[in-house]
Design an enzyme around this catalytic site. Sequence first.
Site, mmCIF file in Angstrom:
data_model
loop_
_atom_site.group_PDB
_atom_site.id
_atom_site.type_symbol
_atom_site.label_atom_id
_atom_site.label_comp_id
_atom_site.label_asym_id
_atom_site.label_seq_id
_atom_site.Cartn_x
_atom_site.Cartn_y
_atom_site.Cartn_z
ATOM 1 N N LEU A 258 0.875 -1.165 0.000
ATOM 2 C CA LEU A 258 0.000 0.000 0.000
ATOM 3 C C LEU A 258 0.913 1.216 0.000
ATOM 4 O O LEU A 258 1.821 1.304 0.823
ATOM 5 C CB LEU A 258 -0.885 0.025 1.255
ATOM 6 C CG LEU A 258 -2.215 -0.732 1.246
ATOM 7 C CD1 LEU A 258 -2.897 -0.600 2.603
ATOM 8 C CD2 LEU A 258 -3.134 -0.244 0.143
ATOM 9 N N ASP A 259 0.684 2.150 -0.916
ATOM 10 C CA ASP A 259 1.498 3.362 -0.955
ATOM 11 C C ASP A 259 1.400 4.124 0.365
ATOM 12 O O ASP A 259 0.395 3.996 1.078
ATOM 13 C CB ASP A 259 1.032 4.282 -2.085
ATOM 14 C CG ASP A 259 1.350 3.715 -3.457
ATOM 15 O OD1 ASP A 259 2.237 2.855 -3.547
ATOM 16 O OD2 ASP A 259 0.694 4.131 -4.433
#
EC number: 5.4.99.25
Length: 309
Positions: free
Chosen positions: A47-48
């Site tokens: 997940l960024d």
Amino acid sequence: MLQFKRIKRPISGVLLLDKAHGISSNTALQQVKRLFQAEKAGHTGNLDPLATGLLPLCFGEATKFSQYLLDADKVYQAVIKLGATTTTGDVEGEIISQCPVSVSQMQVEQVLRNFTGPMQQIPPMYSALKHQGKALYTYARAGIDIERKARDITIYRLDLDEFCGDELSVTVSCSKGTYIRVLAEDIGAELGCGAHLKALRRISTGGFDLAHALTLSQLEQMQPEQRDACLLPADCLVEGLPKVFLDRESAFYVQQGQEVWQPKQSSTGLVSLYGPDQVFLGLGEITDAGKVAPKRLIVTAKNQATLLS
């Protein structure tokens, strides 16, 4: 002054983490790994830092099956900002173009319908995908553009939750490998005004739901035994596979790497294997000959004790 080295524990299981904004998935993993004093840990897909939400973490023997969540379908809630494009495709990049926004909700809904179903998507330069051993974002930061091949993805559902002026709130159900940043850019291009991703939250992956996830703050407030009780068993990662239950003798030989005959197997393919007392052994494969072949096994004290007793 004496310094004591923290003892790492050989724990196994899966933790559903609600990742905070502003940190990478690996940073979140390391924070939780230290909290559990775990010997071995891994996450199940990046997940960024911009994104929040569901990040399943695997410990110990459960890391052997993390690939099944990497390949799983996912559901996101996203906020898309219309009228501006950025270098990164999201709010953290520099604005590279701006355009007045004059679209109706009907136009938005029509465009969203165009982005459902199978399609191809070119991964963004600002991503963790590797090229010659380095992440693409390292090239992007150096001003180098690398040619990327389009990948097959599927958007199963794309629902408009809210439309207000120059912002869209949507829920996206998609296949693995889908970049919501790229989807936001493509929607903006189709609307003729440009767009970028303003916020992103993952709410589901591989049958796991954000409602059952815990934040780092919640974990920090627990006693060690309470945290351990939050771990799900490793076989939750392969819940969708058929189950095969082996007797003690068959389980023993499978654990030695040998194929065993298992009657009444009507199909071939991957299965999850269980020994006596429904102890999870790992993954096997039903061969064309109807035998069970070991594929990916776990080793735990409970397994060994069950098989040797």
